[in-house]
Design a protein around this motif. Structure first.
Motif, PDB file in Angstrom:
ATOM      1  N   ARG A  15       0.844  -1.201   0.000  1.00 22.42           N
ATOM      2  CA  ARG A  15       0.000   0.000   0.000  1.00 22.42           C
ATOM      3  C   ARG A  15       0.873   1.244   0.000  1.00 22.42           C
ATOM      4  N   PRO A  17       1.592   4.570   1.369  1.00 22.80           N
ATOM      5  CA  PRO A  17       1.166   5.315   2.558  1.00 22.80           C
ATOM      6  C   PRO A  17       0.979   6.805   2.304  1.00 22.80           C
ATOM      7  N   LEU A  19      -0.958   8.302   0.055  1.00 22.01           N
ATOM      8  CA  LEU A  19      -2.265   8.702  -0.434  1.00 22.01           C
ATOM      9  C   LEU A  19      -3.272   8.946   0.682  1.00 22.01           C
ATOM     10  N   GLN A  20      -3.241   8.166   1.726  1.00 21.44           N
ATOM     11  CA  GLN A  20      -4.223   8.304   2.803  1.00 21.44           C
ATOM     12  C   GLN A  20      -4.148   9.664   3.495  1.00 21.44           C
ATOM     13  N   PRO A  21      -2.973  10.145   3.871  1.00 20.33           N
ATOM     14  CA  PRO A  21      -2.935  11.477   4.506  1.00 20.33           C
ATOM     15  C   PRO A  21      -3.459  12.580   3.591  1.00 20.33           C
ATOM     16  N   ARG A  23      -5.778  12.289   1.193  1.00 19.40           N
ATOM     17  CA  ARG A  23      -7.239  12.189   1.141  1.00 19.40           C
ATOM     18  C   ARG A  23      -7.859  12.712   2.425  1.00 19.40           C
ATOM     19  N   THR A  24      -7.226  12.445   3.547  1.00 19.36           N
ATOM     20  CA  THR A  24      -7.739  12.921   4.833  1.00 19.36           C
ATOM     21  C   THR A  24      -7.694  14.444   4.897  1.00 19.36           C
ATOM     22  N   THR A  78      -0.297  15.868   9.046  1.00 23.72           N
ATOM     23  CA  THR A  78      -0.447  14.478   8.626  1.00 23.72           C
ATOM     24  C   THR A  78      -0.297  13.523   9.794  1.00 23.72           C
TER      25      THR A  78
END
Length: 111
Positions: A15, A17, A19-21, A23-24, A78
């Motif tokens: 995965r 890592p 991309l998630q921060p 999007r958040t 982040t």
């Protein structure tokens, strides 16, 4: 058999890592933008209702400030939640409060 790259055992790539921060952060910024729009609408419609409208506008501005503070803190960093995991409930409470203020303004205007 040794594996060269870390990842899941089923052969899928690991995965990303990063991309998630992102999007958040974007989600918190959308929440701040939506609450700003609702507050502007309440403040714009409120003066027609006299004192009741002024009270609703004041409450909307105070609530907007609280939601904006939470969204700003979460949307610019982040790391983990700076308020010990209370950011989401506070933002949800503020959003629900703005919705209730908007409904009260509309219902009062229908009388």
């Amino acid at each position: 058999m040794a594996r060269d790259a870390p990842g899941p055992a089923d052969g899928r790539p690991p995965r990303d890592p990063g991309l998630q921060p992102e999007r958040t952060r974007l989600a918190w910024r959308r929440t701040a933008l939506a609450s700003t729009v609702v507050t502007v609408l309440v403040v714009r419609l409120a003066p027609a209702d006299g004192r009741f409208g002024a009270v609703l506008a004041g409450l909307a501005i105070v609530t907007w400030g609280a939601v904006l503070a939470v969204c700003w803190r979460r949307g610019t960093g982040t790391g983990p939640a700076p308020s010990g995991g209370r950011s989401l409930p506070l933002a949800a409470l503020g959003t629900a409060s703005l919705a209730v203020l908007g409904v009260l303004l509309v219902l009062h205007g229908l009388r």
